[in-house]
Design an enzyme around this catalytic site. Structure first.
Site, short mmCIF file in Angstrom:
data_model
loop_
_atom_site.label_atom_id
_atom_site.label_comp_id
_atom_site.label_asym_id
_atom_site.label_seq_id
_atom_site.Cartn_x
_atom_site.Cartn_y
_atom_site.Cartn_z
N CYS A 1 8.24 34.59 -13.54
CA CYS A 1 6.91 34.22 -13.04
C CYS A 1 5.93 34.04 -14.20
O CYS A 1 5.93 34.82 -15.14
CB CYS A 1 6.38 35.29 -12.12
N GLN B 1 30.45 40.58 -15.87
CA GLN B 1 29.87 41.69 -15.10
C GLN B 1 30.91 42.46 -14.31
O GLN B 1 30.59 43.50 -13.73
CB GLN B 1 28.78 41.15 -14.15
N GLY C 1 30.54 37.30 -24.51
CA GLY C 1 30.74 36.52 -23.30
C GLY C 1 30.35 35.07 -23.43
O GLY C 1 31.04 34.17 -22.93
N ASN D 1 25.47 38.15 -11.94
CA ASN D 1 24.77 39.11 -12.78
C ASN D 1 23.45 39.57 -12.19
O ASN D 1 22.96 40.65 -12.52
CB ASN D 1 24.53 38.53 -14.18
N GLY E 1 31.88 42.90 -24.51
CA GLY E 1 32.05 44.31 -24.81
C GLY E 1 30.87 45.18 -24.42
O GLY E 1 31.05 46.29 -23.90
N HIS E 2 29.66 44.69 -24.64
CA HIS E 2 28.50 45.57 -24.45
C HIS E 2 28.17 45.83 -22.99
O HIS E 2 27.31 46.66 -22.69
CB HIS E 2 27.27 45.02 -25.18
#
Length: 390
Positions: A328, A180, A72, A152, A201-202
Protein backbone atom coordinates in the site's frame (compact mmCIF):
# COMPACT_ATOMS: atom_id res chain seq x y z
CA UNK A 1 7.63 -8.66 26.68
CA UNK A 2 11.27 -7.63 26.45
CA UNK A 3 12.45 -9.81 23.57
CA UNK A 4 11.31 -9.63 19.95
CA UNK A 5 8.43 -11.84 18.88
CA UNK A 6 9.39 -13.01 15.40
CA UNK A 7 6.48 -14.18 13.22
CA UNK A 8 8.04 -13.74 9.77
CA UNK A 9 9.63 -17.15 9.19
CA UNK A 10 8.34 -17.34 5.60
CA UNK A 11 10.67 -14.41 4.88
CA UNK A 12 13.67 -15.91 6.67
CA UNK A 13 14.69 -17.35 10.01
CA UNK A 14 17.72 -17.70 12.26
CA UNK A 15 20.46 -20.22 11.60
CA UNK A 16 19.83 -23.14 13.96
CA UNK A 17 22.52 -23.55 16.67
CA UNK A 18 23.26 -27.13 15.56
CA UNK A 19 23.62 -25.92 11.97
CA UNK A 20 26.04 -23.15 12.96
CA UNK A 21 28.10 -25.63 14.99
CA UNK A 22 28.35 -27.94 11.98
CA UNK A 23 29.43 -25.04 9.74
CA UNK A 24 32.09 -23.38 11.92
CA UNK A 25 35.06 -25.72 11.21
CA UNK A 26 34.66 -25.08 7.48
CA UNK A 27 35.38 -21.36 7.92
CA UNK A 28 38.64 -21.70 9.82
CA UNK A 29 40.05 -25.24 9.90
CA UNK A 30 38.53 -27.29 7.09
CA UNK A 31 38.84 -24.49 4.54
CA UNK A 32 39.91 -26.51 1.51
CA UNK A 33 38.49 -26.08 -1.97
CA UNK A 34 36.53 -29.26 -2.74
CA UNK A 35 37.92 -29.18 -6.29
CA UNK A 36 41.49 -29.50 -4.98
CA UNK A 37 43.14 -32.93 -5.02
CA UNK A 38 45.09 -32.55 -1.77
CA UNK A 39 43.77 -33.88 1.53
CA UNK A 40 42.30 -30.58 2.75
CA UNK A 41 40.38 -30.28 -0.51
CA UNK A 42 39.18 -33.86 -0.38
CA UNK A 43 38.00 -33.41 3.22
CA UNK A 44 35.91 -30.48 2.01
CA UNK A 45 34.59 -32.57 -0.89
CA UNK A 46 33.58 -35.29 1.56
CA UNK A 47 31.64 -32.74 3.62
CA UNK A 48 29.88 -31.44 0.49
CA UNK A 49 28.87 -34.95 -0.58
CA UNK A 50 27.63 -35.74 2.93
CA UNK A 51 25.43 -32.64 2.73
CA UNK A 52 24.20 -33.70 -0.72
CA UNK A 53 23.19 -37.09 0.72
CA UNK A 54 21.16 -35.41 3.48
CA UNK A 55 19.34 -33.01 1.13
CA UNK A 56 18.56 -35.87 -1.25
CA UNK A 57 17.20 -37.99 1.60
CA UNK A 58 14.89 -35.17 2.71
CA UNK A 59 13.16 -35.00 -0.70
CA UNK A 60 13.42 -38.65 -1.81
CA UNK A 61 16.03 -38.01 -4.51
CA UNK A 62 19.33 -39.59 -5.48
CA UNK A 63 22.39 -37.59 -4.34
CA UNK A 64 23.58 -37.02 -7.92
CA UNK A 65 20.26 -35.33 -8.66
CA UNK A 66 20.94 -32.48 -6.16
CA UNK A 67 22.82 -29.40 -7.39
CA UNK A 68 23.81 -26.71 -4.90
CA UNK A 69 23.00 -23.10 -5.80
CA UNK A 70 22.97 -19.68 -4.13
CA UNK A 71 19.30 -20.00 -3.15
CA UNK A 72 15.72 -20.31 -4.30
CA UNK A 73 15.78 -17.54 -6.90
CA UNK A 74 18.80 -18.98 -8.69
CA UNK A 75 17.23 -22.44 -8.58
CA UNK A 76 13.99 -21.12 -10.14
CA UNK A 77 15.89 -19.21 -12.85
CA UNK A 78 18.04 -22.26 -13.63
CA UNK A 79 15.05 -24.59 -13.91
CA UNK A 80 12.86 -22.32 -16.03
CA UNK A 81 15.33 -20.49 -18.27
CA UNK A 82 17.84 -23.35 -18.37
CA UNK A 83 15.28 -25.92 -19.47
CA UNK A 84 13.77 -23.75 -22.21
CA UNK A 85 17.27 -22.78 -23.45
CA UNK A 86 18.13 -26.47 -23.68
CA UNK A 87 15.44 -26.81 -26.37
CA UNK A 88 17.63 -24.67 -28.66
CA UNK A 89 14.95 -22.40 -30.10
CA UNK A 90 12.23 -25.03 -30.50
CA UNK A 91 8.77 -23.43 -30.35
CA UNK A 92 7.79 -23.58 -26.68
CA UNK A 93 4.83 -22.96 -24.39
CA UNK A 94 5.11 -22.77 -20.59
CA UNK A 95 2.28 -23.05 -18.06
CA UNK A 96 2.51 -21.37 -14.66
CA UNK A 97 0.16 -19.67 -12.20
CA UNK A 98 -0.60 -16.03 -11.43
CA UNK A 99 0.36 -16.48 -7.76
CA UNK A 100 3.96 -17.67 -8.13
CA UNK A 101 6.92 -16.06 -6.39
CA UNK A 102 8.54 -13.22 -8.36
CA UNK A 103 11.55 -15.45 -9.09
CA UNK A 104 9.25 -17.60 -11.21
CA UNK A 105 7.08 -14.83 -12.67
CA UNK A 106 10.04 -12.68 -13.70
CA UNK A 107 11.73 -15.73 -15.28
CA UNK A 108 8.64 -16.52 -17.35
CA UNK A 109 8.27 -12.85 -18.32
CA UNK A 110 11.89 -12.91 -19.51
CA UNK A 111 11.07 -15.92 -21.67
CA UNK A 112 7.90 -14.20 -22.90
CA UNK A 113 9.98 -11.19 -24.02
CA UNK A 114 12.10 -13.65 -25.98
CA UNK A 115 9.28 -15.28 -27.90
CA UNK A 116 8.10 -18.06 -25.57
CA UNK A 117 4.33 -18.41 -25.10
CA UNK A 118 3.31 -18.37 -21.42
CA UNK A 119 -0.05 -19.24 -19.86
CA UNK A 120 -0.71 -17.78 -16.41
CA UNK A 121 -3.43 -19.83 -14.72
CA UNK A 122 -5.79 -18.09 -12.31
CA UNK A 123 -6.84 -19.34 -8.88
CA UNK A 124 -10.13 -19.41 -6.98
CA UNK A 125 -10.96 -17.35 -3.88
CA UNK A 126 -9.05 -19.84 -1.70
CA UNK A 127 -5.97 -19.60 -3.90
CA UNK A 128 -6.46 -23.05 -5.45
CA UNK A 129 -5.76 -24.04 -9.04
CA UNK A 130 -8.40 -25.68 -11.22
CA UNK A 131 -6.71 -28.89 -12.40
CA UNK A 132 -9.12 -29.19 -15.34
CA UNK A 133 -8.16 -25.68 -16.45
CA UNK A 134 -4.50 -26.73 -16.34
CA UNK A 135 -5.31 -29.74 -18.56
CA UNK A 136 -7.13 -27.49 -21.04
CA UNK A 137 -4.16 -25.11 -21.17
CA UNK A 138 -1.83 -27.84 -22.46
CA UNK A 139 -1.11 -27.60 -26.20
CA UNK A 140 1.21 -29.41 -28.55
CA UNK A 141 4.12 -27.07 -27.84
CA UNK A 142 3.82 -27.14 -24.04
CA UNK A 143 7.32 -28.01 -22.80
CA UNK A 144 7.26 -26.99 -19.15
CA UNK A 145 4.79 -26.66 -16.26
CA UNK A 146 6.05 -24.65 -13.29
CA UNK A 147 3.70 -24.48 -10.29
CA UNK A 148 4.70 -23.69 -6.70
CA UNK A 149 4.38 -26.31 -3.96
CA UNK A 150 3.05 -23.91 -1.31
CA UNK A 151 2.17 -20.25 -1.61
CA UNK A 152 4.50 -17.96 0.33
CA UNK A 153 1.76 -15.49 1.32
CA UNK A 154 -1.21 -17.70 2.20
CA UNK A 155 0.44 -21.08 2.75
CA UNK A 156 -2.04 -22.70 0.34
CA UNK A 157 -0.76 -26.09 -0.84
CA UNK A 158 -1.12 -26.99 -4.51
CA UNK A 159 -2.11 -30.41 -5.82
CA UNK A 160 1.43 -31.37 -6.77
CA UNK A 161 0.77 -35.13 -7.15
CA UNK A 162 -2.00 -34.51 -9.73
CA UNK A 163 0.07 -31.93 -11.62
CA UNK A 164 3.05 -34.30 -11.69
CA UNK A 165 0.88 -37.09 -13.02
CA UNK A 166 -0.56 -34.90 -15.78
CA UNK A 167 2.86 -33.61 -16.83
CA UNK A 168 4.49 -37.06 -16.83
CA UNK A 169 1.63 -38.62 -18.85
CA UNK A 170 2.02 -35.94 -21.53
CA UNK A 171 5.81 -35.90 -21.61
CA UNK A 172 6.03 -32.34 -20.23
CA UNK A 173 8.77 -31.31 -17.80
CA UNK A 174 7.44 -30.31 -14.34
CA UNK A 175 9.20 -27.83 -12.06
CA UNK A 176 7.96 -26.76 -8.63
CA UNK A 177 9.20 -23.91 -6.46
CA UNK A 178 9.19 -25.73 -3.11
CA UNK A 179 11.04 -23.06 -1.16
CA UNK A 180 8.24 -22.74 1.42
CA UNK A 181 7.45 -26.46 1.59
CA UNK A 182 10.74 -28.33 1.96
CA UNK A 183 11.56 -28.73 5.64
CA UNK A 184 7.95 -27.99 6.68
CA UNK A 185 6.01 -30.87 5.13
CA UNK A 186 6.99 -34.27 3.65
CA UNK A 187 8.19 -33.91 0.04
CA UNK A 188 8.93 -36.86 -2.26
CA UNK A 189 10.04 -35.99 -5.78
CA UNK A 190 9.75 -39.56 -7.09
CA UNK A 191 6.25 -40.16 -5.67
CA UNK A 192 4.99 -36.86 -7.09
CA UNK A 193 6.73 -37.20 -10.48
CA UNK A 194 8.59 -33.91 -10.11
CA UNK A 195 11.38 -33.21 -12.64
CA UNK A 196 12.87 -30.10 -11.01
CA UNK A 197 12.40 -28.68 -7.48
CA UNK A 198 13.80 -25.51 -5.90
CA UNK A 199 15.06 -25.28 -2.30
CA UNK A 200 16.25 -22.28 -0.23
CA UNK A 201 18.43 -22.91 2.82
CA UNK A 202 17.41 -19.94 4.93
CA UNK A 203 13.77 -21.06 5.01
CA UNK A 204 14.77 -24.16 6.98
CA UNK A 205 17.44 -23.08 9.46
CA UNK A 206 20.47 -22.88 7.16
CA UNK A 207 22.14 -19.56 6.26
CA UNK A 208 21.08 -17.19 3.50
CA UNK A 209 22.89 -17.54 0.18
CA UNK A 210 22.65 -21.30 -0.24
CA UNK A 211 20.02 -23.50 -1.86
CA UNK A 212 19.63 -26.41 -4.20
CA UNK A 213 17.85 -27.53 -7.34
CA UNK A 214 16.76 -31.14 -7.76
CA UNK A 215 16.95 -32.33 -11.39
CA UNK A 216 15.46 -35.72 -12.19
CA UNK A 217 18.23 -37.96 -13.55
CA UNK A 218 15.95 -39.02 -16.39
CA UNK A 219 15.03 -35.51 -17.53
CA UNK A 220 15.86 -35.05 -21.20
CA UNK A 221 17.13 -32.59 -22.24
CA UNK A 222 19.02 -31.43 -19.18
CA UNK A 223 18.70 -27.70 -18.31
CA UNK A 224 21.41 -25.55 -19.83
CA UNK A 225 23.68 -23.97 -17.17
CA UNK A 226 23.07 -20.26 -16.63
CA UNK A 227 26.39 -19.72 -14.79
CA UNK A 228 29.41 -20.72 -16.84
CA UNK A 229 32.96 -21.47 -15.75
CA UNK A 230 34.38 -24.60 -14.14
CA UNK A 231 33.09 -28.13 -13.97
CA UNK A 232 31.50 -27.82 -10.53
CA UNK A 233 28.21 -29.47 -9.60
CA UNK A 234 28.19 -32.08 -12.38
CA UNK A 235 28.94 -29.35 -14.97
CA UNK A 236 25.56 -27.77 -14.18
CA UNK A 237 26.57 -24.79 -12.02
CA UNK A 238 30.03 -23.20 -12.17
CA UNK A 239 31.70 -21.57 -9.18
CA UNK A 240 33.67 -22.68 -6.13
CA UNK A 241 31.28 -24.47 -3.81
CA UNK A 242 30.31 -22.50 -0.69
CA UNK A 243 31.37 -25.30 1.63
CA UNK A 244 30.32 -23.87 5.04
CA UNK A 245 26.84 -22.96 3.79
CA UNK A 246 26.40 -26.25 1.95
CA UNK A 247 27.36 -28.09 5.15
CA UNK A 248 24.77 -25.95 6.94
CA UNK A 249 22.10 -26.84 4.38
CA UNK A 250 22.87 -30.51 4.86
CA UNK A 251 22.65 -30.20 8.65
CA UNK A 252 19.33 -28.36 8.44
CA UNK A 253 17.95 -31.00 6.06
CA UNK A 254 18.83 -33.74 8.54
CA UNK A 255 17.21 -31.84 11.42
CA UNK A 256 14.08 -31.17 9.35
CA UNK A 257 13.68 -34.80 8.34
CA UNK A 258 13.99 -36.06 11.92
CA UNK A 259 11.54 -33.54 13.38
CA UNK A 260 9.08 -32.89 10.57
CA UNK A 261 5.90 -34.31 12.13
CA UNK A 262 6.45 -33.05 15.67
CA UNK A 263 7.33 -29.53 14.52
CA UNK A 264 4.38 -29.39 12.13
CA UNK A 265 1.94 -30.31 14.91
CA UNK A 266 3.46 -27.72 17.26
CA UNK A 267 3.23 -24.95 14.67
CA UNK A 268 -0.37 -25.81 13.78
CA UNK A 269 -1.34 -25.66 17.45
CA UNK A 270 0.23 -22.21 17.85
CA UNK A 271 -1.20 -20.89 14.56
CA UNK A 272 -4.70 -22.09 15.44
CA UNK A 273 -4.36 -20.47 18.88
CA UNK A 274 -3.34 -17.19 17.24
CA UNK A 275 -6.22 -17.23 14.75
CA UNK A 276 -8.84 -18.19 17.36
CA UNK A 277 -7.62 -15.50 19.74
CA UNK A 278 -7.72 -12.77 17.11
CA UNK A 279 -11.10 -13.80 15.67
CA UNK A 280 -12.58 -13.83 19.18
CA UNK A 281 -11.39 -10.31 19.96
CA UNK A 282 -11.62 -8.42 16.64
CA UNK A 283 -14.56 -8.22 14.24
CA UNK A 284 -14.36 -7.92 10.44
CA UNK A 285 -11.31 -10.15 10.08
CA UNK A 286 -10.85 -12.56 7.17
CA UNK A 287 -8.40 -15.45 6.89
CA UNK A 288 -7.13 -15.86 3.32
CA UNK A 289 -6.15 -19.12 1.65
CA UNK A 290 -7.26 -22.74 1.62
CA UNK A 291 -8.02 -23.24 5.32
CA UNK A 292 -8.16 -27.04 4.97
CA UNK A 293 -5.00 -27.42 2.93
CA UNK A 294 -2.20 -25.04 3.88
CA UNK A 295 1.16 -24.89 5.62
CA UNK A 296 0.80 -25.35 9.37
CA UNK A 297 2.94 -22.28 10.14
CA UNK A 298 1.18 -19.68 7.97
CA UNK A 299 -1.81 -17.42 8.60
CA UNK A 300 -2.76 -14.65 6.18
CA UNK A 301 -5.30 -12.37 7.87
CA UNK A 302 -7.05 -9.27 6.52
CA UNK A 303 -8.33 -6.61 8.94
CA UNK A 304 -11.05 -4.52 7.29
CA UNK A 305 -10.92 -0.70 7.20
CA UNK A 306 -7.20 -0.37 8.09
CA UNK A 307 -3.93 -0.63 6.17
CA UNK A 308 -1.65 -3.62 6.69
CA UNK A 309 1.43 -1.41 6.60
CA UNK A 310 0.12 0.61 9.55
CA UNK A 311 -0.63 -2.53 11.57
CA UNK A 312 2.81 -3.92 10.75
CA UNK A 313 4.61 -0.76 11.86
CA UNK A 314 2.58 -0.54 15.07
CA UNK A 315 3.26 -4.19 15.86
CA UNK A 316 6.96 -3.57 15.29
CA UNK A 317 6.84 -0.78 17.87
CA UNK A 318 5.51 -3.41 20.29
CA UNK A 319 8.36 -5.80 19.44
CA UNK A 320 6.35 -8.02 17.06
CA UNK A 321 7.81 -8.72 13.59
CA UNK A 322 5.37 -9.68 10.80
CA UNK A 323 4.92 -8.99 7.09
CA UNK A 324 2.22 -7.07 5.29
CA UNK A 325 0.60 -9.04 2.50
CA UNK A 326 -0.24 -5.88 0.61
CA UNK A 327 1.82 -3.16 -1.00
CA UNK A 328 0.00 0.00 0.00
CA UNK A 329 1.07 3.52 -0.71
CA UNK A 330 -0.19 6.42 1.37
CA UNK A 331 -2.57 7.60 -1.37
CA UNK A 332 -3.12 4.33 -3.17
CA UNK A 333 -4.71 1.00 -2.34
CA UNK A 334 -3.17 -1.99 -4.01
CA UNK A 335 -3.09 -5.65 -3.19
CA UNK A 336 -0.35 -8.17 -3.53
CA UNK A 337 -0.54 -10.06 -6.81
CA UNK A 338 -1.57 -13.16 -4.85
CA UNK A 339 -4.58 -11.59 -3.13
CA UNK A 340 -5.53 -9.80 -6.35
CA UNK A 341 -5.56 -13.13 -8.23
CA UNK A 342 -7.76 -14.59 -5.46
CA UNK A 343 -10.27 -11.78 -5.97
CA UNK A 344 -9.95 -10.39 -2.43
CA UNK A 345 -11.91 -7.14 -1.97
CA UNK A 346 -9.34 -4.30 -1.78
CA UNK A 347 -11.19 -2.71 1.16
CA UNK A 348 -10.54 -5.91 3.11
CA UNK A 349 -7.26 -6.96 1.51
CA UNK A 350 -5.40 -3.69 2.08
CA UNK A 351 -5.32 -4.55 5.78
CA UNK A 352 -3.52 -7.86 5.32
CA UNK A 353 -0.89 -9.24 7.66
CA UNK A 354 1.04 -12.47 7.12
CA UNK A 355 1.93 -14.29 10.32
CA UNK A 356 4.44 -17.08 9.68
CA UNK A 357 5.58 -19.07 12.69
CA UNK A 358 8.74 -21.02 13.34
CA UNK A 359 10.33 -23.41 15.80
CA UNK A 360 11.38 -20.59 18.13
CA UNK A 361 7.83 -19.42 18.91
CA UNK A 362 6.04 -20.12 22.20
CA UNK A 363 2.49 -19.95 23.57
CA UNK A 364 3.54 -16.95 25.67
CA UNK A 365 4.55 -15.08 22.51
CA UNK A 366 1.30 -15.94 20.73
CA UNK A 367 -0.71 -14.77 23.74
CA UNK A 368 1.23 -11.49 23.73
CA UNK A 369 0.28 -10.95 20.06
CA UNK A 370 -3.37 -11.78 20.82
CA UNK A 371 -3.32 -9.27 23.66
CA UNK A 372 -1.58 -6.53 21.65
CA UNK A 373 -3.17 -6.51 18.21
CA UNK A 374 -6.80 -5.66 19.19
CA UNK A 375 -5.68 -2.35 20.70
CA UNK A 376 -3.70 -1.51 17.55
CA UNK A 377 -6.54 -2.33 15.16
CA UNK A 378 -9.06 -0.37 17.28
CA UNK A 379 -6.84 2.71 17.32
CA UNK A 380 -6.24 2.55 13.57
CA UNK A 381 -9.92 2.00 12.82
CA UNK A 382 -10.84 5.00 14.98
CA UNK A 383 -8.56 7.08 12.69
CA UNK A 384 -9.60 5.46 9.42
CA UNK A 385 -12.01 7.26 7.06
CA UNK A 386 -12.87 3.84 5.62
CA UNK A 387 -14.03 2.68 9.05
CA UNK A 388 -16.07 5.83 9.68
CA UNK A 389 -17.73 5.51 6.25
CA UNK A 390 -18.81 1.88 6.66
Amino acid sequence: MTKKVYLDYNATGPVLPEVLEAMLPYFTVEYGNPSSVHSLGQDAMEAVEDARDKVAELIGAEPNEVIFTSGGSESDNFAIKGFIQSLKGKKSHVITSAVEHKAVLESTRFLEDNGVDITYLGVDKSGRLDIDELKRAIIGDTRLITIMYANNETGTLFDIPSIGEIARDRGIAFHTDAVQAVGKIPVDVKRDKIDMLSIAGHKMGAPKGVGAIYVNGGLNPRPTPIIHGGHHEFNMRAGTVNVPSVVGLGASAEIAKNGLKKKGEMLKRLRDRLEAGILERIDNVQINGDLDNRLSNTSNMSFAYVEGESIMIDLDLHGICVSSGSACASDDISLSHVLEAMGVDPVIGQGTIRFSLGGGNTEEEIDYVIETIPKIVKRLRDLSPLSRAK
